[in-house]
Each structure stands twice: as C-alpha cells, then as structure tokens.
Write an enzyme that holds these catalytic residues in place. Structure first.
Site, PDB file in Angstrom:
ATOM      1  N   HIS A  98       0.845  -1.201   0.000  1.00 15.40           N
ATOM      2  CA  HIS A  98       0.000   0.000   0.000  1.00 15.40           C
ATOM      3  C   HIS A  98       0.874   1.243   0.000  1.00 15.40           C
ATOM      4  CE1 HIS A  98       0.911  -0.934   4.183  1.00 15.40           C
ATOM      5  NE2 HIS A  98       0.828   0.372   4.425  1.00 15.40           N
ATOM      6  N   HIS A 100       0.939   5.324   1.163  1.00 17.97           N
ATOM      7  CA  HIS A 100       0.330   6.412   1.918  1.00 17.97           C
ATOM      8  C   HIS A 100       0.367   7.674   1.055  1.00 17.97           C
ATOM      9  CE1 HIS A 100       0.788   4.431   5.995  1.00 17.97           C
ATOM     10  NE2 HIS A 100       1.628   3.717   5.271  1.00 17.97           N
TER      11      HIS A 100
HETATM   12  P1  5GP Z   1       2.178   0.764   7.314  1.00 22.82           P
HETATM   13  O1  5GP Z   1       2.787   1.095   8.635  1.00 22.82           O
HETATM   14  O2  5GP Z   1       1.981  -0.719   7.138  1.00 22.82           O
HETATM   15  O3  5GP Z   1       2.899   1.387   6.151  1.00 22.82           O
HETATM   16  O4  5GP Z   1       0.773   1.468   7.307  1.00 22.82           O
HETATM   17  C1  5GP Z   1      -0.405   0.835   7.714  1.00 22.82           C
HETATM   18  C2  5GP Z   1      -1.449   1.894   7.885  1.00 22.82           C
HETATM   19  O5  5GP Z   1      -2.708   1.273   7.898  1.00 22.82           O
HETATM   20  C3  5GP Z   1      -1.328   2.709   9.172  1.00 22.82           C
HETATM   21  O6  5GP Z   1      -1.172   4.088   8.865  1.00 22.82           O
HETATM   22  C4  5GP Z   1      -2.635   2.416   9.907  1.00 22.82           C
HETATM   23  O7  5GP Z   1      -3.161   3.541  10.565  1.00 22.82           O
HETATM   24  C5  5GP Z   1      -3.551   1.950   8.795  1.00 22.82           C
HETATM   25  N1  5GP Z   1      -4.562   0.997   9.225  1.00 22.82           N
HETATM   26  C6  5GP Z   1      -4.360  -0.108   9.996  1.00 22.82           C
HETATM   27  N2  5GP Z   1      -5.524  -0.759  10.186  1.00 22.82           N
HETATM   28  C7  5GP Z   1      -6.469  -0.054   9.505  1.00 22.82           C
HETATM   29  C8  5GP Z   1      -7.874  -0.228   9.329  1.00 22.82           C
HETATM   30  O8  5GP Z   1      -8.499  -1.169   9.821  1.00 22.82           O
HETATM   31  N3  5GP Z   1      -8.520   0.691   8.568  1.00 22.82           N
HETATM   32  C9  5GP Z   1      -7.852   1.750   7.989  1.00 22.82           C
HETATM   33  N4  5GP Z   1      -8.585   2.597   7.271  1.00 22.82           N
HETATM   34  N5  5GP Z   1      -6.534   1.945   8.148  1.00 22.82           N
HETATM   35  C10 5GP Z   1      -5.855   1.048   8.889  1.00 22.82           C
END
Ligand code: 5GP
Ligand code: ZN
Length: 111
Positions: A98, A100
């Site tokens: 994913h 951001h």
């Molecule tokens: P990572 O740290 O893996 O790059 O980012 C994961 C992101 O997913 C985090 O910013 C976190 O807030 C978001 N996230 C985790 N669980 C959920 C969820 O259930 N729904 C949404 N909309 N975002 C989520």
C-alpha cells in the site's frame, strides 16, 4: 490472506471510508491519520512488499500514479507526500502492499 487487515477491508469484512476504486487499487482514508489528508492506496492483490511483486504486478504499478493524480485532485492537494514502507524496520505494520498519500499541512523532513 486470512489474517490480513487490508484483505478484510477489500472483501468487506472490515468497514472503511473508500474514496476511489478500480480493478487494481482501492483508496481509503487511514484510520489513524497523521495529517488532514491521509489516504492509503491499496493494491487489490495480496503482495506483502515491493520485493514480492511479480513482473506482471510491477507492470500494473504505473496505474498507481494515475490513481494518485485523481485522488489528490479530488482532495485539492497541490503538495503531498507518497510513503511506502517495506518490512518491519521500515515501519510496515500491514504486510499488504500500500501507498500512503499524505498532505494538507506542511510536512517535516523524512526520518
Ligand atoms: P504501514 O505502517 O503498514 O505502512 O501502514 C499501515 C497503515 O494502515 C497505518 O497508517 C494504519 O493507521 C492503517 N490501518 C491499519 N488498520 C487499519 C484499518 O483497519 N482501517 C484503515 N482505514 N486503516 C488502517
Ligand atoms: Zn492482504
């Protein structure tokens, strides 16, 4: 993937605020936003990190930039940051690829 939060969002098991969807990507609002606009562009196929992308997956990634152009325009963002974490030490929490999209305030330096 049974235990993947984003796969659950994709199949509707977990609700989300969707702002865009096409055949390859969904864009949702991050549940813990770090800025006034914090979106997540999620690849629809469960691939943990960039390192596991097949050539076919990589060839679809150009479309991501079109998606980002669309959603940043919808949100009126002239300045924004794209962040993509791979692996625990990079801060990856959800092991499903994913991107951001963060904006709506002045952003500090990368750390
Ligand atoms: P990572 O740290 O893996 O790059 O980012 C994961 C992101 O997913 C985090 O910013 C976190 O807030 C978001 N996230 C985790 N669980 C959920 C969820 O259930 N729904 C949404 N909309 N975002 C989520
Ligand atoms: Zn997944």
């Amino acid at each position: 993937m049974a235990d993947c939060v984003f796969c659950k969002i994709l199949n509707g098991e977990i609700p989300s605020e969707k702002v865009y969807e096409d055949d390859d990507f969904i864009v949702i609002k991050d549940i813990r936003p770090v800025a006034p606009v914090h979106l997540l562009a999620i690849y629809k196929k469960h691939v943990p990190t960039v390192s596991e992308l097949s050539l076919e997956d990589s060839q679809k990634m150009w479309k991501l930039f079109e998606v980002i152009k669309t959603v940043t325009k919808i949100n009126g963002l002239e300045s924004y940051r794209i962040v993509q974490n791979n692996g625990k030490d990079a801060g990856q929490e959800v092991h499903h690829i994913h991107f951001h999209i963060i904006g709506g305030r002045k952003l500090g330096p990368l750390g």
